[in-house]
Enzyme design. Structure first.
Site, PDB file in Angstrom:
ATOM      1  N   ASN A 233      43.750 -49.524   2.952  1.00 27.38           N
ATOM      2  CA  ASN A 233      44.871 -50.251   2.356  1.00 27.38           C
ATOM      3  C   ASN A 233      45.646 -51.051   3.400  1.00 27.38           C
ATOM      4  OD1 ASN A 233      44.656 -49.693  -0.406  1.00 27.38           O
ATOM      5  ND2 ASN A 233      45.708 -47.728  -0.209  1.00 27.38           N
ATOM      6  N   GLU A 268      43.276 -41.419  -4.493  1.00 25.08           N
ATOM      7  CA  GLU A 268      41.913 -41.677  -4.028  1.00 25.08           C
ATOM      8  C   GLU A 268      41.008 -40.455  -4.190  1.00 25.08           C
ATOM      9  OE1 GLU A 268      44.312 -40.579  -0.276  1.00 25.08           O
ATOM     10  OE2 GLU A 268      44.612 -41.592  -2.203  1.00 25.08           O
TER      11      GLU A 268
END
Length: 360
Positions: A233, A268
């Site tokens: 990210n 995740e």
């Protein structure tokens, strides 16, 4: 709680059969009460033994169908039996009354039941044939001069109303089913990845673990976590991170078997439920996922790997619960992380075994 749930404890409110089964039992109860009560009245008050025999025959038939359904009979077959029984009852009543006293009005209760129990296509055929027969019967009565103020206008009105009902209920039932399917998909699917969401995967795990104990068959779960997802990210942006999650979800769907349930656990993390699967088979599935992710980048130049913790319920140990299974998988996932990530850790009889791959 519906009283019939005691016969079918596995059918919950989220089961697509729930409302159909509820309607079957409701119609059967109404038929039992109606036939029993009217049969008694025909004997005691109206001195109509011939009609009473018909009523009690309907009572016995409804009771037989009730017994069949409550003992685990096929619901699709039961739906057809209930609908055809209702057709028989309605047509027999109309013939006995010879169309008098607006008896034909009773046939209008058929469409909602037939369409709901049989579906749009079969419901259209059954309702259309019954209405066509009633229209023909009404036409014959006009020729015989049966009393009751029957006229050609009455025939036209019946045909018009019957046609409108067939089309309206067909459209309504099709729209209802499409809306229900869309709602089911929305309520069970993760909006980002398109795989199952946590609510559905939680409920499925509870149900499958109960089945595992009943059938004495193993159930395994794979708890997956994307390695260094924060770094992905930070380096590529959150949109790219979302695409990575979607791609990993696709890899899991392609790598697992048809009966396995793949869901997003949160963030995740992912969870895969493998019914009728022991630890060895679960480890094979997990290793295939890890190897597949190691073969090539997921997106352009973005590489991503996962760590996997496996837990297995034997189906023979009453101490196995959803909580203990998840705790074991979580413990093994943390061990996989501690061992360098991109790794599979499975527990066999409380012994953690590691299958290591190249780490990132």
């Amino acid at each position: 709680m519906k009283y019939w749930r005691k016969y079918h404890p596995t059918i919950g409110t989220d089961d697509p059969r729930y409302h159909q089964v509820s309607l079957i039992y409701s119609v059967l109860l109404i038929m039992l009460i109606y036939f029993g009560l009217i049969g008694l009245l025909n004997i005691t008050l109206f001195d109509a033994a011939d009609i009473a025999i018909y009523d009690f025959s309907g009572f016995v038939l409804a009771a037989a169908i009730y017994f069949y359904v409550s003992r685990g009979g096929n619901f699709k077959v039961a739906g057809w039996i209930v609908t055809l029984t209702l057709v028989f009852v309605l047509l027999a009543f109309i013939h006995l009354a010879e169309g008098r006293n607006y008896s034909l009005l009773w046939v209008t209760i058929l469409p909602p039941i037939a369409f709901f129990l049989l579906g749009p296509t079969a419901g259209t055929w059954v309702t259309g044939l019954v209405f066509a027969y009633c229209g023909w019967f009404l036409y014959k009565l006009l020729g015989l001069g049966v009393p009751g103020n029957l006229s050609l206008g009455a025939l036209f009105n019946f045909v018009e109303v019957a046609t409108a009902q067939v089309f309206l209920f067909r459209y309504y039932e099709r729209s209802r089913r499409e809306a229900y399917e869309q709602l089911q998909k929305t309520s069970t699917t993760d909006p980002l990845t398109g795989i199952f969401n946590r609510l559905h995967i939680d409920n499925s795990l509870k149900s499958l673990l109960a089945s595992s104990k009943r059938d004495l068959k193993p159930t395994s779960i794979l708890l997956l976590d994307v390695d260094h997802f924060k770094r992905i990210n930070d380096e590529y942006g959150h949109i790219a991170g979302d695409k990575v999650l979607v791609a990993i979800g696709s890899v899991m769907k392609e790598t697992t078997r048809e009966g396995d349930l793949v869901g997003r656990w949160g963030g995740e993390e992912f969870l895969i439920i493998c019914p009728d699967t022991d630890g060895d088979k679960a480890a094979n599935i997990a290793n295939r996922i890890v190897e597949r992710l190691n073969k090539q980048p997921l997106l352009d130049d973005i590489n991503a790997t996962v760590s996997i913790g496996i837990a297995t319920a034997s189906g023979r140990d009453k101490k196995d619960t959803v909580e203990t299974l998840l705790q074991t998988a979580d413990k093994n996932l943390y061990k996989a992380k501690a061992d360098g990530r991109n790794t599979v850790v499975a527990s066999y009889d409380d012994i953690a075994l590691t299958s290591a791959h190249s780490t990132t």
